[in-house]
Scaffold this motif. Structure first.
Motif, PDB file in Angstrom:
ATOM      1  N   ALA A  79     -41.570 -20.576 -27.411  1.00 58.11           N
ATOM      2  CA  ALA A  79     -40.372 -20.864 -28.219  1.00 58.11           C
ATOM      3  C   ALA A  79     -40.711 -21.788 -29.379  1.00 58.11           C
ATOM      4  O   ALA A  79     -40.229 -21.599 -30.504  1.00 58.11           O
ATOM      5  CB  ALA A  79     -39.300 -21.491 -27.330  1.00 58.11           C
ATOM      6  N   LEU A  80     -41.560 -22.786 -29.128  1.00 60.82           N
ATOM      7  CA  LEU A  80     -41.988 -23.695 -30.189  1.00 60.82           C
ATOM      8  C   LEU A  80     -42.768 -22.935 -31.252  1.00 60.82           C
ATOM      9  O   LEU A  80     -42.584 -23.162 -32.460  1.00 60.82           O
ATOM     10  CB  LEU A  80     -42.852 -24.805 -29.596  1.00 60.82           C
ATOM     11  CG  LEU A  80     -43.386 -25.861 -30.570  1.00 60.82           C
ATOM     12  CD1 LEU A  80     -42.250 -26.647 -31.192  1.00 60.82           C
ATOM     13  CD2 LEU A  80     -44.351 -26.795 -29.850  1.00 60.82           C
ATOM     14  N   ARG A  81     -43.631 -22.019 -30.831  1.00 57.08           N
ATOM     15  CA  ARG A  81     -44.394 -21.210 -31.778  1.00 57.08           C
ATOM     16  C   ARG A  81     -43.461 -20.382 -32.659  1.00 57.08           C
ATOM     17  O   ARG A  81     -43.655 -20.273 -33.879  1.00 57.08           O
ATOM     18  CB  ARG A  81     -45.347 -20.287 -31.015  1.00 57.08           C
ATOM     19  CG  ARG A  81     -46.267 -19.477 -31.897  1.00 57.08           C
ATOM     20  CD  ARG A  81     -47.039 -18.420 -31.103  1.00 57.08           C
ATOM     21  NE  ARG A  81     -47.871 -18.989 -30.056  1.00 57.08           N
ATOM     22  CZ  ARG A  81     -48.707 -18.268 -29.310  1.00 57.08           C
ATOM     23  NH1 ARG A  81     -48.782 -16.940 -29.477  1.00 57.08           N
ATOM     24  NH2 ARG A  81     -49.430 -18.852 -28.371  1.00 57.08           N
ATOM     25  N   LYS A  82     -42.434 -19.826 -32.043  1.00 60.23           N
ATOM     26  CA  LYS A  82     -41.509 -18.972 -32.786  1.00 60.23           C
ATOM     27  C   LYS A  82     -40.650 -19.776 -33.756  1.00 60.23           C
ATOM     28  O   LYS A  82     -40.420 -19.375 -34.897  1.00 60.23           O
ATOM     29  CB  LYS A  82     -40.620 -18.218 -31.802  1.00 60.23           C
ATOM     30  CG  LYS A  82     -39.682 -17.214 -32.443  1.00 60.23           C
ATOM     31  CD  LYS A  82     -38.902 -16.452 -31.376  1.00 60.23           C
ATOM     32  CE  LYS A  82     -37.953 -15.439 -32.020  1.00 60.23           C
ATOM     33  NZ  LYS A  82     -37.185 -14.696 -30.977  1.00 60.23           N
ATOM     34  N   ARG A  83     -40.186 -20.953 -33.320  1.00 59.00           N
ATOM     35  CA  ARG A  83     -39.283 -21.752 -34.147  1.00 59.00           C
ATOM     36  C   ARG A  83     -40.003 -22.419 -35.320  1.00 59.00           C
ATOM     37  O   ARG A  83     -39.449 -22.509 -36.421  1.00 59.00           O
ATOM     38  CB  ARG A  83     -38.615 -22.839 -33.286  1.00 59.00           C
ATOM     39  CG  ARG A  83     -37.680 -22.295 -32.229  1.00 59.00           C
ATOM     40  CD  ARG A  83     -37.011 -23.431 -31.459  1.00 59.00           C
ATOM     41  NE  ARG A  83     -36.213 -22.927 -30.348  1.00 59.00           N
ATOM     42  CZ  ARG A  83     -35.467 -23.704 -29.572  1.00 59.00           C
ATOM     43  NH1 ARG A  83     -35.426 -25.016 -29.773  1.00 59.00           N
ATOM     44  NH2 ARG A  83     -34.776 -23.175 -28.586  1.00 59.00           N
ATOM     45  N   ALA A  84     -41.220 -22.900 -35.086  1.00 56.12           N
ATOM     46  CA  ALA A  84     -41.900 -23.701 -36.120  1.00 56.12           C
ATOM     47  C   ALA A  84     -42.953 -22.930 -36.896  1.00 56.12           C
ATOM     48  O   ALA A  84     -43.588 -23.489 -37.781  1.00 56.12           O
ATOM     49  CB  ALA A  84     -42.549 -24.929 -35.458  1.00 56.12           C
ATOM     50  N   GLN A  85     -43.108 -21.640 -36.584  1.00 53.18           N
ATOM     51  CA  GLN A  85     -44.169 -20.871 -37.234  1.00 53.18           C
ATOM     52  C   GLN A  85     -43.946 -20.760 -38.737  1.00 53.18           C
ATOM     53  O   GLN A  85     -44.891 -20.798 -39.521  1.00 53.18           O
ATOM     54  CB  GLN A  85     -44.254 -19.471 -36.606  1.00 53.18           C
ATOM     55  CG  GLN A  85     -45.498 -18.696 -37.005  1.00 53.18           C
ATOM     56  CD  GLN A  85     -45.697 -17.463 -36.147  1.00 53.18           C
ATOM     57  OE1 GLN A  85     -44.857 -17.132 -35.307  1.00 53.18           O
ATOM     58  NE2 GLN A  85     -46.807 -16.761 -36.347  1.00 53.18           N
ATOM     59  N   GLY A  86     -42.710 -20.647 -39.129  1.00 55.60           N
ATOM     60  CA  GLY A  86     -42.422 -20.525 -40.566  1.00 55.60           C
ATOM     61  C   GLY A  86     -42.642 -21.817 -41.328  1.00 55.60           C
ATOM     62  O   GLY A  86     -43.059 -21.801 -42.483  1.00 55.60           O
ATOM     63  N   GLU A  87     -42.393 -22.951 -40.675  1.00 57.55           N
ATOM     64  CA  GLU A  87     -42.522 -24.249 -41.349  1.00 57.55           C
ATOM     65  C   GLU A  87     -43.967 -24.731 -41.424  1.00 57.55           C
ATOM     66  O   GLU A  87     -44.303 -25.546 -42.284  1.00 57.55           O
ATOM     67  CB  GLU A  87     -41.687 -25.298 -40.599  1.00 57.55           C
ATOM     68  CG  GLU A  87     -40.205 -24.940 -40.499  1.00 57.55           C
ATOM     69  CD  GLU A  87     -39.447 -25.934 -39.638  1.00 57.55           C
ATOM     70  OE1 GLU A  87     -40.066 -26.944 -39.237  1.00 57.55           O
ATOM     71  OE2 GLU A  87     -38.262 -25.699 -39.359  1.00 57.55           O
ATOM     72  N   LYS A  88     -44.819 -24.274 -40.518  1.00 58.87           N
ATOM     73  CA  LYS A  88     -46.222 -24.686 -40.475  1.00 58.87           C
ATOM     74  C   LYS A  88     -46.363 -26.212 -40.477  1.00 58.87           C
ATOM     75  O   LYS A  88     -46.955 -26.809 -41.382  1.00 58.87           O
ATOM     76  CB  LYS A  88     -47.000 -24.108 -41.657  1.00 58.87           C
ATOM     77  CG  LYS A  88     -46.974 -22.601 -41.782  1.00 58.87           C
ATOM     78  CD  LYS A  88     -47.829 -21.947 -40.713  1.00 58.87           C
ATOM     79  CE  LYS A  88     -47.880 -20.437 -40.901  1.00 58.87           C
ATOM     80  NZ  LYS A  88     -48.613 -19.747 -39.821  1.00 58.87           N
ATOM     81  N   PRO A  89     -45.833 -26.901 -39.466  1.00 55.91           N
ATOM     82  CA  PRO A  89     -45.893 -28.373 -39.452  1.00 55.91           C
ATOM     83  C   PRO A  89     -47.304 -28.932 -39.316  1.00 55.91           C
ATOM     84  O   PRO A  89     -47.506 -30.133 -39.544  1.00 55.91           O
ATOM     85  CB  PRO A  89     -45.034 -28.750 -38.247  1.00 55.91           C
ATOM     86  CG  PRO A  89     -45.091 -27.542 -37.359  1.00 55.91           C
ATOM     87  CD  PRO A  89     -45.166 -26.368 -38.276  1.00 55.91           C
ATOM     88  N   LEU A  90     -48.260 -28.096 -38.933  1.00 53.89           N
ATOM     89  CA  LEU A  90     -49.648 -28.566 -38.805  1.00 53.89           C
ATOM     90  C   LEU A  90     -50.548 -27.984 -39.888  1.00 53.89           C
ATOM     91  O   LEU A  90     -51.776 -27.954 -39.727  1.00 53.89           O
ATOM     92  CB  LEU A  90     -50.204 -28.210 -37.418  1.00 53.89           C
ATOM     93  CG  LEU A  90     -49.594 -28.970 -36.235  1.00 53.89           C
ATOM     94  CD1 LEU A  90     -50.153 -28.465 -34.924  1.00 53.89           C
ATOM     95  CD2 LEU A  90     -49.836 -30.470 -36.366  1.00 53.89           C
TER      96      LEU A  90
END
Length: 621
Positions: A224-235
């Motif tokens: 779920a974290l991968r799906k939610r933050a994949q667009g933002e690329k926080p890393l």
């Protein structure tokens, strides 16, 4: 009663045998009468044995037609049943065969193991045609696949090996074609031509990919974290160097970090816990992985150095498990800390080292203590060990737990999990502890608190889980009973004084992978598991779901440290904010179809809380 029952069984057997013989004789007489009726329409001539037999050509035609009959309908073959050699009943005859003429009588010759023959009018005996049994194509193919004697031996060896070498898997796939060449001496490349890795065998990548796919199903929060933050690329821009157990669960974490924008290079924190097939899958996916199961101490440090020391690449984040990676960089490449933004550490041993550096004023960067976060302590340490302790002991020793006397050294979260599992299996459990609070908890949970020297002569199993050193020293090892099992559930391999056992008077005997007998001169032996290293990840597997909680916590800690504005975190050790702990827990609730109750405004005001949390203070553990 048993005598009467045996007599009754014998009577039934004799009665059944007699009925079968009567039925056989009746059928034979009927066949003879039918043959004499047909004789009226046949010209009289002297019969020869050959006249009653199917010709070789006919026989050949029947055999050759068998595969065709199977091919037309594999599930419902159209050919009729045939007479089987040795079958007391005639069954049905194949239409192409000729009926015996005249008064030829069919009889069974006991000397021929039930083979059939015809008796002609003149008294001569002719052997009946031996008809081949129809053999279906799939049966023949399956039979041909059965191993030969040598093959069975090899198969047995590979099965035994995979059951013990595994994962932590078991389950690690073992390629029998692998030689004993060290991976350091091999030149391997993945399908894209990349060779920046060092693993056991790149050919195992397909097996590893399946392991990772299974793990993904049990790691809902990380996915779920991968799906939610994949667009933002926080890393994005993060260069993470990691040193953890390389398992399918770690692979899901690494691929999540990569999806969030990070570059990763990885080594193993334990020489026995690497799943070779998973390492191969990661290498095939483009990750720089340096690890294999069964590394030597020299290999271990070489792999860490290869991770860190790459021309043109410098890490800016560290994800550590045990503190070995941090220690190596601090010792060999201290200038790297100038560009490193933070350290995330998940083990008791590693956190202890960080606090030592902080106290001495030598900690150069902020560090996040994941081990003491609520989600790690109350889930991974407790529930993971509660299930995996039994798995590890069963796989290595096949021990029966009921009635066994077990001493568990340490009653922290790991010790609590181990004691609960062993008690539920019927073991008599003793606990050793230095902390009066944990000691009181052990007493209230129904365990007897003892000193190790009080029970060391009588216990059947010794388990350490303190995170300390020299918990079980040579003095205790000498006093143990014959056959005592000794193992460690703490991260470090320092709890059992294994080095003291490597002396000339003691004999080491390898029983199976990760299982050694240490034999004293008088013949007494103890069973040492994983050479005193972490039992569950060295000898078995761990529950994937609970590792999802820890892995998600690690990912959030990396995101927090990497994106934190300058000055938020100083050169010290920090706990993960409770808001993140609660967020990690909430991501796992949908798996259980769980529904949280919401506070009303009045209730939130009464408790002095925000309706959305955090619901616990930062000091809560």
């Amino acid at each position: 009663y048993l005598g009467r029952l045996g007599g009754l069984s014998s009577f039934i057997y004799v009665l059944g045998k007699g009925l079968c013989e009567i039925a056989t004789m009746s059928v034979q007489v009927l066949a003879a009468e039918m043959a004499e009726v047909e004789l009226k329409d046949v010209p009289s001539k002297e019969l020869t044995p050959e006249s009653h037999l199917t010709t070789k050509a006919d026989d050949k035609e029947i055999v050759e037609s068998e595969p065709k009959a199977v091919a037309t309908s594999a599930s419902t073959p159209t050919m009729e049943p045939i007479v089987k050699t040795g079958d007391p009943s005639p069954g049905f005859l194949i239409p192409n065969t000729k009926m015996p003429q005249a008064s030829a009588m069919k009889r069974t010759d006991p000397q021929q193991n039930g083979g059939e023959a015809f008796v002609n009018r003149d008294g001569t005996v002719a052997e009946a045609p031996r008809l081949k049994k129809i053999q279906f194509a799939d049966q023949k193919q399956e039979f041909n696949k059965r191993p030969t004697k040598i093959g069975r031996r090899s198969l047995s060896r590979s099965i035994s090996q995979s059951s013990t070498d595994s994962y932590g898997s078991a389950a690690s796939y073992t390629d029998s074609s692998d030689d004993e060449t060290s991976p350091r001496d091999k030149q391997q490349k993945n399908s894209k031509g990349n060779g920046d890795f060092c693993i056991k065998n790149i050919k195992q990548a397909d097996f590893g990919r399946r392991e990772i796919e299974i793990a993904e199903q049990e790691m809902p929060a990380l996915m779920a974290l991968r799906k939610r933050a994949q667009g933002e690329k926080p890393l994005a821009g993060a260069k993470v160097v990691g040193c953890t157990h390389i398992t399918a669960q770690t692979a899901v974490l690494m691929e999540t970090l990569s999806a969030l924008g990070a570059q990763c290079r990885w080594a193993a924190c334990n020489i026995y816990s690497t799943q070779n097939e998973v390492a191969a899958a990661l290498a095939e996916g483009g990750f720089s992985v340096f690890a294999w199961k069964g590394e030597s101490e020299d290999d271990f440090w070489w792999c860490i150095d290869r991770c860190v020391n790459l021309e043109g690449w410098q890490p800016n984040m560290i994800l550590d498990d045990g503190g070995d990676l941090t220690h190596w960089i601090y010792k060999k490449y201290p200038n790297m800390f100038k560009k490193i933004k933070g350290i995330v550490e998940e083990s008791v041993t590693g956190v202890h080292r960080l606090y030592q550096l902080s106290k001495a004023g030598k900690l150069c960067v902020p560090a996040m203590n994941v081990n003491d976060s609520v989600t790690k302590q109350k889930f991974d340490n407790l529930y993971c060990c509660r299930e995996s302790i039994l798995d590890g002991l069963k796989r290595t020793t096949d021990v029966m737990f009921g009635g066994k006397q077990v001493v568990v050294c340490g009653y922290g979260e790991v010790g609590k999990g181990c004691c609960a599992a062993l008690k539920a299996m019927g073991s008599i459990v003793y606990v050793t502890e230095i902390d009066p609070i944990c000691a009181l908890q052990a007493c209230m949970d129904g365990f007897r608190l003892v000193k190790l020297n009080e029970v060391i002569r009588q216990v059947d199993i010794v388990i350490t889980c303190t995170g300390n050193k020299n918990v079980v020293v040579r003095e205790y090892l000498d006093r143990m009973k014959n056959g005592c099992i000794v193992c460690n559930m703490g991260h470090s391999n320092t709890e059992i004084d294994v080095a003291s056992l490597r002396t000339p008077e003691l004999t080491w005997e390898r029983v199976r992978s990760q299982v050694d007998h240490v034999i004293w001169p008088d013949g007494k032996r103890i069973v040492l598991l994983a050479e005193g290293r972490l039992l569950n990840l060295s000898c078995s597997t761990v529950p994937t779901f609970v590792l999802s909680i820890t892995a998600t916590t690690q990912a959030l800690a990396l995101i927090e440290l990497y994106n934190a504005p300058e000055g938020r975190y100083k050169q010290d050790v920090y706990l993960l904010p409770k808001k993140m702990d609660e967020y990690v827990a909430s991501l796992h609730l949908p798996t259980f179809d769980a529904h949280l109750t919401e506070l009303s405004d009045e209730q939130a005001k009464y408790l002095g809380l925000n309706k959305n949390g955090p619901f616990k203070p930062n000091y809560y553990r």
